[in-house]
Design a protein around this motif. Sequence first.
Motif, PDB file in Angstrom:
ATOM      1  N   HIS A  23      29.472  33.384 -13.196  1.00 54.65           N
ATOM      2  CA  HIS A  23      30.139  32.186 -12.679  1.00 54.65           C
ATOM      3  C   HIS A  23      30.740  31.365 -13.807  1.00 54.65           C
ATOM      4  CE1 HIS A  23      26.457  30.095 -13.935  1.00 54.65           C
ATOM      5  NE2 HIS A  23      25.861  31.186 -13.478  1.00 54.65           N
ATOM      6  N   ASN A  24      30.076  31.378 -14.987  1.00 49.47           N
ATOM      7  CA  ASN A  24      30.638  30.691 -16.154  1.00 49.47           C
ATOM      8  C   ASN A  24      31.956  31.331 -16.567  1.00 49.47           C
ATOM      9  OD1 ASN A  24      28.260  29.237 -16.138  1.00 49.47           O
ATOM     10  ND2 ASN A  24      27.355  30.322 -17.864  1.00 49.47           N
ATOM     11  N   ALA A  25      32.002  32.662 -16.566  1.00 57.14           N
ATOM     12  CA  ALA A  25      33.235  33.361 -16.932  1.00 57.14           C
ATOM     13  C   ALA A  25      34.360  32.980 -15.980  1.00 57.14           C
ATOM     14  CB  ALA A  25      33.010  34.873 -16.910  1.00 57.14           C
ATOM     15  N   LEU A  26      34.062  32.872 -14.680  1.00 64.96           N
ATOM     16  CA  LEU A  26      35.096  32.504 -13.715  1.00 64.96           C
ATOM     17  C   LEU A  26      35.536  31.062 -13.899  1.00 64.96           C
ATOM     18  CD1 LEU A  26      36.877  33.340 -11.388  1.00 64.96           C
ATOM     19  CD2 LEU A  26      35.007  32.821  -9.804  1.00 64.96           C
ATOM     20  N   ASP A  27      34.607  30.166 -14.188  1.00 66.61           N
ATOM     21  CA  ASP A  27      34.995  28.783 -14.479  1.00 66.61           C
ATOM     22  C   ASP A  27      35.911  28.719 -15.699  1.00 66.61           C
ATOM     23  OD1 ASP A  27      33.779  27.405 -12.407  1.00 66.61           O
ATOM     24  OD2 ASP A  27      31.920  27.046 -13.495  1.00 66.61           O
ATOM     25  N   LYS A  28      35.582  29.484 -16.742  1.00 65.35           N
ATOM     26  CA  LYS A  28      36.435  29.496 -17.937  1.00 65.35           C
ATOM     27  C   LYS A  28      37.826  30.016 -17.608  1.00 65.35           C
ATOM     28  CE  LYS A  28      32.721  30.039 -21.360  1.00 65.35           C
ATOM     29  NZ  LYS A  28      32.145  30.906 -22.423  1.00 65.35           N
ATOM     30  N   LEU A  29      37.889  31.059 -16.791  1.00 63.48           N
ATOM     31  CA  LEU A  29      39.192  31.592 -16.392  1.00 63.48           C
ATOM     32  C   LEU A  29      39.967  30.556 -15.599  1.00 63.48           C
ATOM     33  CD1 LEU A  29      41.145  34.051 -16.144  1.00 63.48           C
ATOM     34  CD2 LEU A  29      39.992  34.559 -13.976  1.00 63.48           C
ATOM     35  N   ALA A  30      39.306  29.879 -14.665  1.00 67.49           N
ATOM     36  CA  ALA A  30      39.979  28.841 -13.875  1.00 67.49           C
ATOM     37  C   ALA A  30      40.554  27.766 -14.777  1.00 67.49           C
ATOM     38  CB  ALA A  30      39.001  28.229 -12.869  1.00 67.49           C
TER      39      ALA A  30
END
Length: 285
Positions: A193-200
Amino acid sequence: MSDLDSDSIFVAAPPPPAVSVECLAQRGKDLVRSVRAAPEETAIAFTFNGITHAVMMATPADLDDFGVGFALTEGLIEKPADISSLEIIPTELGVEVRIWLPEDRGETYSARRRSMAGPTGCGLCGIESLSEAMRFAPAVPSAGVFERGDIVKAMASIQAGQTLNAQTHAVHAAAFWTPAGGLIALREDVGRHNALDKLAGALCRVGVCAGGGLVLLTSRVSIELIQKAARMGAPMIAAVSAPTAAAIRLAEDCGVTLIAVVRGADFEIFTHPERIVDRVIANVA
């Protein structure tokens, strides 16, 4: 303006994202001394207007993207310009991501915070209310279509960009791919979920609309990842691993095409297959 003003961002040097560690490794019949790269896992505290909102364990890289993406996917902002300033402050205990919101956004944050409790390090941990855990995900417009071959090409493109995983074999990636531009952005973290937040955050800061492409995940798909992707406006998600039943239900409800178990040329479409052209529907016993 799609991005934060550069004068509004202060970034001090965080810890390195990976470190070398010694180990004993069995190689054939021998036990030998060896060295491998291990991903760093650091406590990251998000504060909004001086109040701690969440503390989670994450890879200390791309923390400016993480801060913007977290605020976006949590519904605290709609665009980077909604943030007055952002600071990355390393401490002896971890890293503080200080985000300051203007008065109108501060009121939104205060209302949001009343429904949360403590750390949210694994995406939903510490959320106090059951209704909050199952919170609303916005409907995603039916933007564009993709060919089946696009799914295979997109997933094949991410390996070269996973530099931290190549070192450590222990982190997740979230990436964004378009038919016209190929791999646009990729972010890595020990938390999916952290990786997706960073991508967002990375996409939002440069003004790239997630509606025109495909979000790629190297993890399983759980409900909070669908919630975050819907807030990004991403119409399609493709993942290496399988989805949960709750994730499938939410993807169906909010209009996200969910593709998972992408292995080579094979994959499974769980929701909204109308975005996939040249498809063949057949019953498989």
